[in-house]
Design a protein around this motif. Structure first.
Motif, PDB file in Angstrom:
ATOM      1  N   GLY A 199     -14.634   3.984 -12.227  1.00 24.34           N
ATOM      2  CA  GLY A 199     -14.395   4.791 -13.417  1.00 24.34           C
ATOM      3  C   GLY A 199     -13.191   5.717 -13.333  1.00 24.34           C
ATOM      4  N   ILE A 200     -12.255   5.416 -12.456  1.00 20.25           N
ATOM      5  CA  ILE A 200     -11.054   6.244 -12.290  1.00 20.25           C
ATOM      6  C   ILE A 200     -10.013   5.825 -13.322  1.00 20.25           C
ATOM      7  CG2 ILE A 200      -9.115   6.714 -10.747  1.00 20.25           C
ATOM      8  CD1 ILE A 200     -11.215   6.512  -8.442  1.00 20.25           C
ATOM      9  N   ARG A 201      -9.475   6.813 -14.033  1.00 23.78           N
ATOM     10  CA  ARG A 201      -8.486   6.525 -15.078  1.00 23.78           C
ATOM     11  C   ARG A 201      -7.134   7.181 -14.856  1.00 23.78           C
ATOM     12  NH1 ARG A 201      -9.714   4.343 -19.973  1.00 23.78           N
ATOM     13  NH2 ARG A 201      -7.459   4.147 -20.020  1.00 23.78           N
ATOM     14  N   SER A 202      -7.053   8.268 -14.076  1.00 25.84           N
ATOM     15  CA  SER A 202      -5.757   8.877 -13.802  1.00 25.84           C
ATOM     16  C   SER A 202      -5.820   9.581 -12.460  1.00 25.84           C
ATOM     17  CB  SER A 202      -5.351   9.847 -14.915  1.00 25.84           C
ATOM     18  OG  SER A 202      -6.278  10.898 -15.062  1.00 25.84           O
ATOM     19  N   SER A 203      -4.635   9.897 -11.923  1.00 23.69           N
ATOM     20  CA  SER A 203      -4.601  10.564 -10.626  1.00 23.69           C
ATOM     21  C   SER A 203      -3.370  11.452 -10.498  1.00 23.69           C
ATOM     22  CB  SER A 203      -4.607   9.549  -9.481  1.00 23.69           C
ATOM     23  OG  SER A 203      -3.380   8.861  -9.392  1.00 23.69           O
ATOM     24  N   LEU A 204      -3.484  12.354  -9.545  1.00 23.04           N
ATOM     25  CA  LEU A 204      -2.376  13.228  -9.157  1.00 23.04           C
ATOM     26  C   LEU A 204      -2.313  13.212  -7.642  1.00 23.04           C
ATOM     27  CD1 LEU A 204      -0.202  15.415  -9.632  1.00 23.04           C
ATOM     28  CD2 LEU A 204      -2.066  17.095  -9.670  1.00 23.04           C
ATOM     29  N   SER A 205      -1.168  12.797  -7.092  1.00 20.65           N
ATOM     30  CA  SER A 205      -0.941  12.787  -5.647  1.00 20.65           C
ATOM     31  C   SER A 205       0.041  13.901  -5.317  1.00 20.65           C
ATOM     32  CB  SER A 205      -0.352  11.438  -5.204  1.00 20.65           C
ATOM     33  OG  SER A 205      -1.270  10.394  -5.437  1.00 20.65           O
ATOM     34  N   VAL A 206      -0.401  14.848  -4.481  1.00 24.90           N
ATOM     35  CA  VAL A 206       0.423  16.009  -4.138  1.00 24.90           C
ATOM     36  C   VAL A 206       0.620  16.053  -2.626  1.00 24.90           C
ATOM     37  CG1 VAL A 206       0.692  18.506  -4.356  1.00 24.90           C
ATOM     38  CG2 VAL A 206      -0.636  17.263  -6.073  1.00 24.90           C
ATOM     39  N   PRO A 207       1.873  15.970  -2.156  1.00 25.07           N
ATOM     40  CA  PRO A 207       2.115  16.038  -0.715  1.00 25.07           C
ATOM     41  C   PRO A 207       1.721  17.401  -0.136  1.00 25.07           C
ATOM     42  CG  PRO A 207       4.061  15.239  -1.875  1.00 25.07           C
ATOM     43  CD  PRO A 207       3.104  15.741  -2.916  1.00 25.07           C
ATOM     44  N   LEU A 208       1.212  17.370   1.085  1.00 28.55           N
ATOM     45  CA  LEU A 208       1.015  18.585   1.862  1.00 28.55           C
ATOM     46  C   LEU A 208       2.282  18.763   2.687  1.00 28.55           C
ATOM     47  CD1 LEU A 208      -2.636  18.029   3.206  1.00 28.55           C
ATOM     48  CD2 LEU A 208      -1.911  19.055   1.047  1.00 28.55           C
ATOM     49  N   VAL A 209       2.952  19.876   2.511  1.00 27.10           N
ATOM     50  CA  VAL A 209       4.236  20.107   3.159  1.00 27.10           C
ATOM     51  C   VAL A 209       4.138  21.337   4.048  1.00 27.10           C
ATOM     52  CG1 VAL A 209       6.699  20.528   2.784  1.00 27.10           C
ATOM     53  CG2 VAL A 209       5.428  19.122   1.155  1.00 27.10           C
ATOM     54  N   ALA A 210       4.538  21.169   5.315  1.00 26.63           N
ATOM     55  CA  ALA A 210       4.575  22.285   6.261  1.00 26.63           C
ATOM     56  C   ALA A 210       5.917  22.242   6.989  1.00 26.63           C
ATOM     57  CB  ALA A 210       3.423  22.193   7.252  1.00 26.63           C
ATOM     58  N   ASP A 211       6.562  23.371   7.065  1.00 29.99           N
ATOM     59  CA  ASP A 211       7.873  23.468   7.725  1.00 29.99           C
ATOM     60  C   ASP A 211       8.863  22.442   7.175  1.00 29.99           C
ATOM     61  OD1 ASP A 211       6.939  25.564   9.369  1.00 29.99           O
ATOM     62  OD2 ASP A 211       6.090  24.100  10.779  1.00 29.99           O
ATOM     63  N   GLY A 212       8.803  22.204   5.870  1.00 28.63           N
ATOM     64  CA  GLY A 212       9.731  21.292   5.217  1.00 28.63           C
ATOM     65  C   GLY A 212       9.441  19.819   5.424  1.00 28.63           C
ATOM     66  N   LYS A 213       8.319  19.495   6.078  1.00 33.96           N
ATOM     67  CA  LYS A 213       7.978  18.092   6.338  1.00 33.96           C
ATOM     68  C   LYS A 213       6.667  17.731   5.649  1.00 33.96           C
ATOM     69  CE  LYS A 213       7.850  16.782  10.505  1.00 33.96           C
ATOM     70  NZ  LYS A 213       7.660  16.628  11.946  1.00 33.96           N
ATOM     71  N   ASN A 214       6.610  16.522   5.102  1.00 31.40           N
ATOM     72  CA  ASN A 214       5.355  16.012   4.544  1.00 31.40           C
ATOM     73  C   ASN A 214       4.416  15.695   5.700  1.00 31.40           C
ATOM     74  OD1 ASN A 214       6.355  16.115   1.952  1.00 31.40           O
ATOM     75  ND2 ASN A 214       7.110  14.023   2.000  1.00 31.40           N
ATOM     76  N   TYR A 231       0.806  -1.215   0.000  1.00 29.49           N
ATOM     77  CA  TYR A 231       0.000   0.000   0.000  1.00 29.49           C
ATOM     78  C   TYR A 231       0.845   1.275   0.000  1.00 29.49           C
ATOM     79  CZ  TYR A 231      -3.651  -3.329   0.930  1.00 29.49           C
ATOM     80  OH  TYR A 231      -4.511  -4.395   0.839  1.00 29.49           O
ATOM     81  N   GLY A 232       2.152   1.121   0.084  1.00 31.47           N
ATOM     82  CA  GLY A 232       3.066   2.257  -0.006  1.00 31.47           C
ATOM     83  C   GLY A 232       3.814   2.314  -1.322  1.00 31.47           C
ATOM     84  N   SER A 233       3.487   1.390  -2.231  1.00 31.89           N
ATOM     85  CA  SER A 233       4.226   1.302  -3.502  1.00 31.89           C
ATOM     86  C   SER A 233       3.576   2.088  -4.631  1.00 31.89           C
ATOM     87  CB  SER A 233       4.346  -0.163  -3.927  1.00 31.89           C
ATOM     88  OG  SER A 233       3.046  -0.697  -4.195  1.00 31.89           O
ATOM     89  N   GLY A 234       2.400   2.652  -4.385  1.00 33.01           N
ATOM     90  CA  GLY A 234       1.674   3.371  -5.434  1.00 33.01           C
ATOM     91  C   GLY A 234       2.068   4.837  -5.505  1.00 33.01           C
ATOM     92  N   PRO A 235       1.349   5.595  -6.311  1.00 37.64           N
ATOM     93  CA  PRO A 235       1.663   7.008  -6.521  1.00 37.64           C
ATOM     94  C   PRO A 235       1.683   7.827  -5.232  1.00 37.64           C
ATOM     95  CG  PRO A 235       0.002   6.282  -8.088  1.00 37.64           C
ATOM     96  CD  PRO A 235       0.215   5.161  -7.129  1.00 37.64           C
ATOM     97  N   THR A 236       0.767   7.555  -4.315  1.00 40.30           N
ATOM     98  CA  THR A 236       0.714   8.325  -3.073  1.00 40.30           C
ATOM     99  C   THR A 236       1.924   8.041  -2.195  1.00 40.30           C
ATOM    100  OG1 THR A 236      -1.680   8.476  -3.152  1.00 40.30           O
ATOM    101  CG2 THR A 236      -0.658   8.751  -0.988  1.00 40.30           C
ATOM    102  N   GLY A 237       2.272   6.789  -2.035  1.00 35.13           N
ATOM    103  CA  GLY A 237       3.463   6.438  -1.248  1.00 35.13           C
ATOM    104  C   GLY A 237       4.724   7.049  -1.837  1.00 35.13           C
ATOM    105  N   ILE A 238       4.839   6.995  -3.156  1.00 36.45           N
ATOM    106  CA  ILE A 238       6.013   7.585  -3.824  1.00 36.45           C
ATOM    107  C   ILE A 238       6.034   9.093  -3.612  1.00 36.45           C
ATOM    108  CG2 ILE A 238       7.092   8.000  -6.070  1.00 36.45           C
ATOM    109  CD1 ILE A 238       5.916   5.198  -6.899  1.00 36.45           C
ATOM    110  N   ALA A 239       4.877   9.745  -3.740  1.00 41.87           N
ATOM    111  CA  ALA A 239       4.801  11.202  -3.541  1.00 41.87           C
ATOM    112  C   ALA A 239       5.197  11.572  -2.117  1.00 41.87           C
ATOM    113  CB  ALA A 239       3.388  11.699  -3.858  1.00 41.87           C
ATOM    114  N   LEU A 240       4.729  10.809  -1.153  1.00 42.65           N
ATOM    115  CA  LEU A 240       5.042  11.128   0.237  1.00 42.65           C
ATOM    116  C   LEU A 240       6.518  10.897   0.564  1.00 42.65           C
ATOM    117  CD1 LEU A 240       1.803   9.809   1.907  1.00 42.65           C
ATOM    118  CD2 LEU A 240       2.599  12.185   1.833  1.00 42.65           C
TER     119      LEU A 240
END
Length: 181
Positions: free
Chosen positions: A131-146, A94-103
């Motif tokens: 019906g999901i075909r694409s995604s964008l995972s964007v980290p929330l970063v505060a004080d240099g930390k995800n 569950y950490g190998s997908g786009p979200t895990g990579i982004a984080l």
């Protein structure tokens, strides 16, 4: 219409959707009184664009399994978002997908087509169902930390180019700034 005209039209539609979502979400960030209220409003503002069928905001937990706690989810495919198991642990499926990579990287990650992505295994059948075909995972970063993640899911493949990444990265920065409200 020829193929290049159709591609140009789709590209412009994706940009318009992202810009409108940003403008609507920015209003919510300015008036929200709590992070949950802001996250719910941001998800709703983005999901109100026809292209985006699910939007998820989650915060990192400090648990040993490096999971995410859902704060808000919206869109016609919100059942998908509510069922997500996500992690940033590189040793977890569950950490190998786009979200895990982004984080782990601290950078946005685009999945252009869920049907073609090799790192979307645990989620592909459920994404197909919604019906999901694409995604964008964007980290929330505060004080240099995800500290969390904004995930935008689209019903069309290849919905996230450089303009959309820029726009949603800017929105994620505003959202991260509201975490302590």
């Amino acid at each position: 219409m020829i193929a290049s005209d159709l591609l140009s039209q789709a590209y412009l539609e994706a940009q318009r959707s992202a810009i409108t979502a940003f403008a609507d979400a920015e209003k919510v960030v300015e008036v929200g009184k709590s992070f949950r209220e802001i996250a719910e409003g941001v998800c709703h503002a983005i999901a109100s664009q026809d292209l985006y069928i699910c939007v998820y905001v989650g915060l990192l937990t400090t648990e040993f399994n490096k999971s995410l706690q859902m704060v808000a989810v919206d869109g016609e495919a919100k059942g998908y978002g509510k069922s997500l198991s996500l992690s940033w642990d590189p040793n977890s499926v569950y950490g190998s997908g786009p979200t895990g990579i982004a984080l782990r990287s601290g950078e946005p990650v685009v999945m252009s087509d869920t049907e073609m992505a090799s790192n979307f295994g645990p989620w592909v059948s459920n994404a197909r169902l919604f019906g999901i075909r694409s995604s964008l995972s964007v980290p929330l970063v505060a004080d240099g930390k995800n500290i969390g993640i904004l995930i935008v899911y689209s019903k069309e493949p290849s919905s996230f180019g450089p303009s959309e990444i820029f726009i949603f990265k800017k929105l994620a920065k505003k959202l991260a700034g509201a975490v302590n409200l």
